[in-house]
Design a protein around this motif. Structure first.
Motif, PDB file in Angstrom:
ATOM      1  N   ILE A   1       0.828  -1.334  -0.113  1.00 34.29           N
ATOM      2  CA  ILE A   1      -0.146   0.056  -0.166  1.00 34.29           C
ATOM      3  C   ILE A   1       1.032   1.331   0.264  1.00 34.29           C
ATOM      4  CG2 ILE A   1      -1.386   1.161   1.635  1.00 34.29           C
ATOM      5  CD1 ILE A   1      -2.512  -1.133   1.982  1.00 34.29           C
ATOM      6  N   TYR A   2       0.670   2.491  -1.075  1.00 40.01           N
ATOM      7  CA  TYR A   2       1.295   3.215  -0.494  1.00 40.01           C
ATOM      8  C   TYR A   2       0.751   4.788  -0.314  1.00 40.01           C
ATOM      9  CZ  TYR A   2       3.925  -0.021  -4.465  1.00 40.01           C
ATOM     10  OH  TYR A   2       4.109  -0.305  -4.798  1.00 40.01           O
ATOM     11  N   LYS A   3       1.552   5.492   0.149  1.00 45.88           N
ATOM     12  CA  LYS A   3       1.149   6.831   0.672  1.00 45.88           C
ATOM     13  C   LYS A   3      -0.137   6.731   1.407  1.00 45.88           C
ATOM     14  CE  LYS A   3       2.585   9.002  -3.828  1.00 45.88           C
ATOM     15  NZ  LYS A   3       1.598   9.710  -5.071  1.00 45.88           N
ATOM     16  N   ALA A   4       0.427   6.101   2.382  1.00 42.56           N
ATOM     17  CA  ALA A   4      -0.467   5.618   3.114  1.00 42.56           C
ATOM     18  C   ALA A   4      -1.111   6.664   4.434  1.00 42.56           C
ATOM     19  CB  ALA A   4      -0.689   4.789   4.318  1.00 42.56           C
ATOM     20  N   SER A   5      -1.379   7.262   4.584  1.00 40.59           N
ATOM     21  CA  SER A   5      -2.084   8.449   6.188  1.00 40.59           C
ATOM     22  C   SER A   5      -3.277   8.416   6.606  1.00 40.59           C
ATOM     23  CB  SER A   5      -1.389   9.435   5.190  1.00 40.59           C
ATOM     24  OG  SER A   5      -2.094  10.729   4.552  1.00 40.59           O
ATOM     25  N   CYS A   6      -3.095   8.224   8.025  1.00 44.04           N
ATOM     26  CA  CYS A   6      -4.170   8.548   8.955  1.00 44.04           C
ATOM     27  C   CYS A   6      -4.322  10.331   9.951  1.00 44.04           C
ATOM     28  CB  CYS A   6      -5.108   7.981   9.662  1.00 44.04           C
ATOM     29  SG  CYS A   6      -5.941   8.416  10.533  1.00 44.04           S
ATOM     30  N   ARG A   7      -4.938  11.444   9.079  1.00 41.82           N
ATOM     31  CA  ARG A   7      -4.799  12.297  10.485  1.00 41.82           C
ATOM     32  C   ARG A   7      -5.726  12.939  10.552  1.00 41.82           C
ATOM     33  NH1 ARG A   7      -1.915  13.088   5.577  1.00 41.82           N
ATOM     34  NH2 ARG A   7       0.671  13.970   6.290  1.00 41.82           N
ATOM     35  N   ARG A   8      -6.007  12.962  12.005  1.00 47.09           N
ATOM     36  CA  ARG A   8      -7.055  13.004  12.434  1.00 47.09           C
ATOM     37  C   ARG A   8      -8.322  11.965  12.163  1.00 47.09           C
ATOM     38  NH1 ARG A   8      -8.563  17.911  15.784  1.00 47.09           N
ATOM     39  NH2 ARG A   8      -6.924  19.587  15.383  1.00 47.09           N
ATOM     40  N   ASN A   9      -9.497  12.093  11.733  1.00 42.05           N
ATOM     41  CA  ASN A   9     -10.244  10.617  11.638  1.00 42.05           C
ATOM     42  C   ASN A   9     -10.123  10.218   9.928  1.00 42.05           C
ATOM     43  OD1 ASN A   9     -11.897  12.451  11.223  1.00 42.05           O
ATOM     44  ND2 ASN A   9     -13.951  11.377  11.083  1.00 42.05           N
ATOM     45  N   GLN A  10      -9.183  10.575   9.652  1.00 41.51           N
ATOM     46  CA  GLN A  10      -9.288  10.738   7.846  1.00 41.51           C
ATOM     47  C   GLN A  10      -8.566   9.917   7.910  1.00 41.51           C
ATOM     48  OE1 GLN A  10     -11.627  12.731   5.268  1.00 41.51           O
ATOM     49  NE2 GLN A  10     -12.209  12.944   7.582  1.00 41.51           N
ATOM     50  N   ILE A  11      -8.830   8.864   6.570  1.00 43.94           N
ATOM     51  CA  ILE A  11      -7.519   7.674   6.151  1.00 43.94           C
ATOM     52  C   ILE A  11      -7.401   7.692   4.722  1.00 43.94           C
ATOM     53  CG2 ILE A  11      -8.894   5.600   6.066  1.00 43.94           C
ATOM     54  CD1 ILE A  11      -6.865   4.387   7.381  1.00 43.94           C
ATOM     55  N   GLN A  12      -6.485   7.534   4.232  1.00 44.60           N
ATOM     56  CA  GLN A  12      -6.328   7.326   2.948  1.00 44.60           C
ATOM     57  C   GLN A  12      -4.920   6.834   2.305  1.00 44.60           C
ATOM     58  OE1 GLN A  12      -5.975  11.134   1.120  1.00 44.60           O
ATOM     59  NE2 GLN A  12      -4.062  11.896   1.707  1.00 44.60           N
ATOM     60  N   PHE A  13      -5.084   6.309   1.162  1.00 46.25           N
ATOM     61  CA  PHE A  13      -3.497   5.068   1.052  1.00 46.25           C
ATOM     62  C   PHE A  13      -4.494   4.792  -0.942  1.00 46.25           C
ATOM     63  CE2 PHE A  13      -7.028   2.211   2.581  1.00 46.25           C
ATOM     64  CZ  PHE A  13      -6.948   0.899   1.852  1.00 46.25           C
ATOM     65  N   ILE A  14      -3.731   4.149  -1.283  1.00 47.16           N
ATOM     66  CA  ILE A  14      -3.144   3.644  -2.950  1.00 47.16           C
ATOM     67  C   ILE A  14      -2.657   2.336  -2.750  1.00 47.16           C
ATOM     68  CG2 ILE A  14      -2.024   4.399  -4.963  1.00 47.16           C
ATOM     69  CD1 ILE A  14      -1.845   7.334  -3.840  1.00 47.16           C
ATOM     70  N   VAL A  15      -3.096   1.351  -3.667  1.00 47.53           N
ATOM     71  CA  VAL A  15      -2.801   0.045  -3.730  1.00 47.53           C
ATOM     72  C   VAL A  15      -2.469   0.237  -5.655  1.00 47.53           C
ATOM     73  CG1 VAL A  15      -3.685  -2.139  -3.725  1.00 47.53           C
ATOM     74  CG2 VAL A  15      -4.292  -1.134  -1.944  1.00 47.53           C
ATOM     75  N   VAL A  16      -2.109  -0.001  -5.861  1.00 49.28           N
ATOM     76  CA  VAL A  16      -1.456  -0.600  -7.478  1.00 49.28           C
ATOM     77  C   VAL A  16      -1.332  -2.263  -7.635  1.00 49.28           C
ATOM     78  CG1 VAL A  16       0.595  -0.391  -8.718  1.00 49.28           C
ATOM     79  CG2 VAL A  16      -0.488   1.579  -7.446  1.00 49.28           C
ATOM     80  N   ARG A  17      -2.298  -2.370  -8.749  1.00 52.74           N
ATOM     81  CA  ARG A  17      -2.337  -3.940  -9.107  1.00 52.74           C
ATOM     82  C   ARG A  17      -1.675  -4.016 -10.395  1.00 52.74           C
ATOM     83  NH1 ARG A  17      -4.531  -7.212  -5.152  1.00 52.74           N
ATOM     84  NH2 ARG A  17      -6.291  -5.863  -3.966  1.00 52.74           N
TER      85      ARG A  17
END
Length: 133
Positions: A70-86
């Motif tokens: 998983i790339y560029k994963a982050s969690c700020r306060r209650n916001q989570i985001q990440f990228i999966v490349v297949r």
């Protein structure tokens, strides 16, 4: 009277500060993406970096439980985001996940990008319970 008013204000500010603390997504999550009426399930594990909101994570794919980075994963306060490349023989698929963490549930969206096309799906995840928790 002023002391009571000041105490009430301080207690209110303290409660706001406590409620604004960041969510901790650390753990294993059962993740479901629904796209065009079909649901796809995977397992995702997150670990907060000791230096802040950066996450270390991987997704387990299929019956073989192969780890997918998983790339560029982050969690700020209650916001989570990440990228999966297949990568597939036909074309590369990039999935951008974004959601809100609320205790043991994440709700949000996943945007699938492949070739020059993109499609948005709904995304939900539920934290897996650990014995004794």
């Amino acid at each position: 009277m002023q002391v009571a008013t000041m105490s009430a204000v301080l207690l209110t500010l303290l409660s706001l500060t406590v409620s604004a603390t960041a969510a901790d997504p650390t753990g294993t999550w059962r993740s479901t993406v629904t796209l065009n009426g079909q649901s796809f399930e995977t397992i995702v594990s997150f670990y907060l970096d000791s230096e802040g909101p950066t996450l270390t994570a991987f997704e387990l794919e299929g019956a073989s439980n192969q780890k997918v980075a998983i790339y560029k994963a982050s969690c700020r306060r209650n916001q989570i985001q990440f990228i999966v490349v297949r990568d597939s023989p036909k074309e590369k698929l990039t999935i951008h996940y974004r959601g809100d963490v609320s205790r043991d549930v994440i709700t949000g969206s996943a945007v699938f990008e492949y070739g020059d096309r993109s499609q948005t799906a709904t995304w939900a995840a539920k934290r897996e319970r650990v014995a004794g928790r």
